[in-house]
Scaffold this motif. Structure first.
Motif, PDB file in Angstrom:
ATOM      1  N   GLY A  11      -9.036  53.502   9.970  1.00  0.00           N
ATOM      2  CA  GLY A  11      -7.954  53.840  10.740  1.00  0.00           C
ATOM      3  C   GLY A  11      -8.536  54.754  12.152  1.00  0.00           C
ATOM      4  O   GLY A  11      -7.614  55.209  12.667  1.00  0.00           O
ATOM      5  N   GLU A  12      -9.729  55.080  12.104  1.00  0.00           N
ATOM      6  CA  GLU A  12     -10.205  55.743  13.223  1.00  0.00           C
ATOM      7  C   GLU A  12     -11.182  55.271  14.203  1.00  0.00           C
ATOM      8  O   GLU A  12     -12.257  54.904  13.947  1.00  0.00           O
ATOM      9  CB  GLU A  12     -10.625  57.204  12.558  1.00  0.00           C
ATOM     10  CG  GLU A  12     -10.052  57.700  11.651  1.00  0.00           C
ATOM     11  CD  GLU A  12     -10.834  59.059  11.128  1.00  0.00           C
ATOM     12  OE1 GLU A  12     -11.983  59.044  11.141  1.00  0.00           O
ATOM     13  OE2 GLU A  12     -10.105  59.756  10.514  1.00  0.00           O
ATOM     14  N   SER A  13     -10.679  54.768  15.421  1.00  0.00           N
ATOM     15  CA  SER A  13     -11.283  54.215  16.365  1.00  0.00           C
ATOM     16  C   SER A  13     -10.809  54.291  17.691  1.00  0.00           C
ATOM     17  O   SER A  13      -9.550  54.384  17.814  1.00  0.00           O
ATOM     18  CB  SER A  13     -11.453  52.746  15.954  1.00  0.00           C
ATOM     19  OG  SER A  13     -12.719  52.158  16.859  1.00  0.00           O
ATOM     20  N   GLU A  14     -11.443  54.097  18.589  1.00  0.00           N
ATOM     21  CA  GLU A  14     -11.310  54.218  20.070  1.00  0.00           C
ATOM     22  C   GLU A  14     -10.670  52.643  20.599  1.00  0.00           C
ATOM     23  O   GLU A  14      -9.879  52.517  21.232  1.00  0.00           O
ATOM     24  CB  GLU A  14     -12.184  54.393  21.084  1.00  0.00           C
ATOM     25  CG  GLU A  14     -12.631  55.994  21.123  1.00  0.00           C
ATOM     26  CD  GLU A  14     -13.817  56.081  20.111  1.00  0.00           C
ATOM     27  OE1 GLU A  14     -14.819  55.123  19.903  1.00  0.00           O
ATOM     28  OE2 GLU A  14     -14.072  57.205  19.228  1.00  0.00           O
ATOM     29  N   THR A  15     -11.235  51.747  19.920  1.00  0.00           N
ATOM     30  CA  THR A  15     -10.893  50.150  20.076  1.00  0.00           C
ATOM     31  C   THR A  15      -9.792  49.662  19.132  1.00  0.00           C
ATOM     32  O   THR A  15     -10.010  49.952  18.025  1.00  0.00           O
ATOM     33  CB  THR A  15     -12.100  49.345  20.032  1.00  0.00           C
ATOM     34  OG1 THR A  15     -12.767  49.603  18.730  1.00  0.00           O
ATOM     35  CG2 THR A  15     -12.996  49.779  21.129  1.00  0.00           C
ATOM     36  N   PRO A  16      -8.923  49.180  19.552  1.00  0.00           N
ATOM     37  CA  PRO A  16      -7.630  48.785  18.742  1.00  0.00           C
ATOM     38  C   PRO A  16      -8.086  47.579  18.156  1.00  0.00           C
ATOM     39  O   PRO A  16      -9.315  46.641  18.458  1.00  0.00           O
ATOM     40  CB  PRO A  16      -6.478  48.378  19.481  1.00  0.00           C
ATOM     41  CG  PRO A  16      -7.251  48.237  21.178  1.00  0.00           C
ATOM     42  CD  PRO A  16      -8.470  48.824  21.050  1.00  0.00           C
ATOM     43  N   VAL A  17      -7.475  47.325  16.758  1.00  0.00           N
ATOM     44  CA  VAL A  17      -7.771  46.038  16.105  1.00  0.00           C
ATOM     45  C   VAL A  17      -7.620  44.920  16.609  1.00  0.00           C
ATOM     46  O   VAL A  17      -8.340  43.844  16.643  1.00  0.00           O
ATOM     47  CB  VAL A  17      -7.080  46.115  14.722  1.00  0.00           C
ATOM     48  CG1 VAL A  17      -7.234  44.912  13.705  1.00  0.00           C
ATOM     49  CG2 VAL A  17      -7.334  47.585  13.945  1.00  0.00           C
ATOM     50  N   SER A  18      -6.625  44.779  17.414  1.00  0.00           N
ATOM     51  CA  SER A  18      -6.416  43.478  18.104  1.00  0.00           C
ATOM     52  C   SER A  18      -7.359  43.005  19.341  1.00  0.00           C
ATOM     53  O   SER A  18      -7.413  41.993  19.611  1.00  0.00           O
ATOM     54  CB  SER A  18      -5.135  43.684  19.242  1.00  0.00           C
ATOM     55  OG  SER A  18      -5.393  44.862  20.012  1.00  0.00           O
ATOM     56  N   HIS A  19      -8.229  44.026  19.668  1.00  0.00           N
ATOM     57  CA  HIS A  19      -9.527  43.559  20.421  1.00  0.00           C
ATOM     58  C   HIS A  19     -10.177  42.652  19.566  1.00  0.00           C
ATOM     59  O   HIS A  19     -10.645  41.831  20.199  1.00  0.00           O
ATOM     60  CB  HIS A  19     -10.054  44.873  20.980  1.00  0.00           C
ATOM     61  CG  HIS A  19     -11.576  44.534  21.562  1.00  0.00           C
ATOM     62  ND1 HIS A  19     -11.623  44.378  22.883  1.00  0.00           N
ATOM     63  CD2 HIS A  19     -12.815  44.644  21.345  1.00  0.00           C
ATOM     64  CE1 HIS A  19     -12.726  44.077  23.327  1.00  0.00           C
ATOM     65  NE2 HIS A  19     -13.494  44.475  22.314  1.00  0.00           N
ATOM     66  N   PHE A  20     -10.632  43.305  18.402  1.00  0.00           N
ATOM     67  CA  PHE A  20     -11.547  42.140  17.575  1.00  0.00           C
ATOM     68  C   PHE A  20     -10.886  40.980  17.228  1.00  0.00           C
ATOM     69  O   PHE A  20     -11.548  39.634  17.090  1.00  0.00           O
ATOM     70  CB  PHE A  20     -12.332  42.949  16.621  1.00  0.00           C
ATOM     71  CG  PHE A  20     -12.889  44.033  16.825  1.00  0.00           C
ATOM     72  CD1 PHE A  20     -14.254  43.934  17.645  1.00  0.00           C
ATOM     73  CD2 PHE A  20     -12.533  45.399  16.751  1.00  0.00           C
ATOM     74  CE1 PHE A  20     -15.034  44.751  18.168  1.00  0.00           C
ATOM     75  CE2 PHE A  20     -13.211  46.386  17.152  1.00  0.00           C
ATOM     76  CZ  PHE A  20     -14.529  46.236  17.768  1.00  0.00           C
ATOM     77  N   LEU A  21      -9.687  41.033  16.688  1.00  0.00           N
ATOM     78  CA  LEU A  21      -8.890  39.739  16.440  1.00  0.00           C
ATOM     79  C   LEU A  21      -8.655  38.766  17.495  1.00  0.00           C
ATOM     80  O   LEU A  21      -8.864  37.697  17.426  1.00  0.00           O
ATOM     81  CB  LEU A  21      -7.485  40.075  15.886  1.00  0.00           C
ATOM     82  CG  LEU A  21      -7.630  41.041  14.581  1.00  0.00           C
ATOM     83  CD1 LEU A  21      -6.119  41.332  14.131  1.00  0.00           C
ATOM     84  CD2 LEU A  21      -8.346  40.098  13.373  1.00  0.00           C
ATOM     85  N   GLY A  22      -8.450  39.424  18.805  1.00  0.00           N
ATOM     86  CA  GLY A  22      -8.360  38.424  19.955  1.00  0.00           C
ATOM     87  C   GLY A  22      -9.645  37.955  20.310  1.00  0.00           C
ATOM     88  O   GLY A  22      -9.745  36.687  20.464  1.00  0.00           O
ATOM     89  N   ARG A  23     -10.896  38.470  20.218  1.00  0.00           N
ATOM     90  CA  ARG A  23     -12.120  37.868  20.360  1.00  0.00           C
ATOM     91  C   ARG A  23     -12.306  36.573  19.302  1.00  0.00           C
ATOM     92  O   ARG A  23     -12.861  35.872  19.569  1.00  0.00           O
ATOM     93  CB  ARG A  23     -13.178  39.067  20.067  1.00  0.00           C
ATOM     94  CG  ARG A  23     -13.740  39.408  21.088  1.00  0.00           C
ATOM     95  CD  ARG A  23     -15.020  40.281  20.634  1.00  0.00           C
ATOM     96  NE  ARG A  23     -15.526  41.169  21.703  1.00  0.00           N
ATOM     97  CZ  ARG A  23     -16.244  42.118  21.569  1.00  0.00           C
ATOM     98  NH1 ARG A  23     -16.910  42.279  20.495  1.00  0.00           N
ATOM     99  NH2 ARG A  23     -16.409  43.025  22.432  1.00  0.00           N
TER     100      ARG A  23
END
Length: 72
Positions: free
Chosen positions: A32-44
């Motif tokens: 739950g703690e990160s600068e990059t959103p989860v959608s960034h990795f799921l989009g990749r």
């Protein structure tokens, strides 16, 4: 090196990269703690999955791999 072996190595590496991005998204989602959103990795993951499908279709079209004539 044989073209079929190169195709298989590239395909396995792409699939491993897809699994790596999925695992990073899960880790960020749980922590739950990160600068990059989860959608960034799921989009990749989605982009590379489409790339794998296109790669397989191009290999089928060029004759590098052949489909199974009898699936049963």
């Amino acid at each position: 090196m044989n073209l079929l072996i190169i195709f298989k190595i590239v395909l396995v590496l792409l699939l491993l990269f897809i699994m790596f991005n999925l695992a990073r998204a899960l880790f960020i989602l749980v922590k739950g703690e990160s600068e990059t959103p989860v959608s960034h990795f799921l989009g990749r993951r989605v982009i590379f999955s489409v790339l794998v499908v296109l790669f397989i279709l191009v290999a089928l079209g060029t004759g590098i791999i052949t489909p199974n004539p009898r699936p049963y």
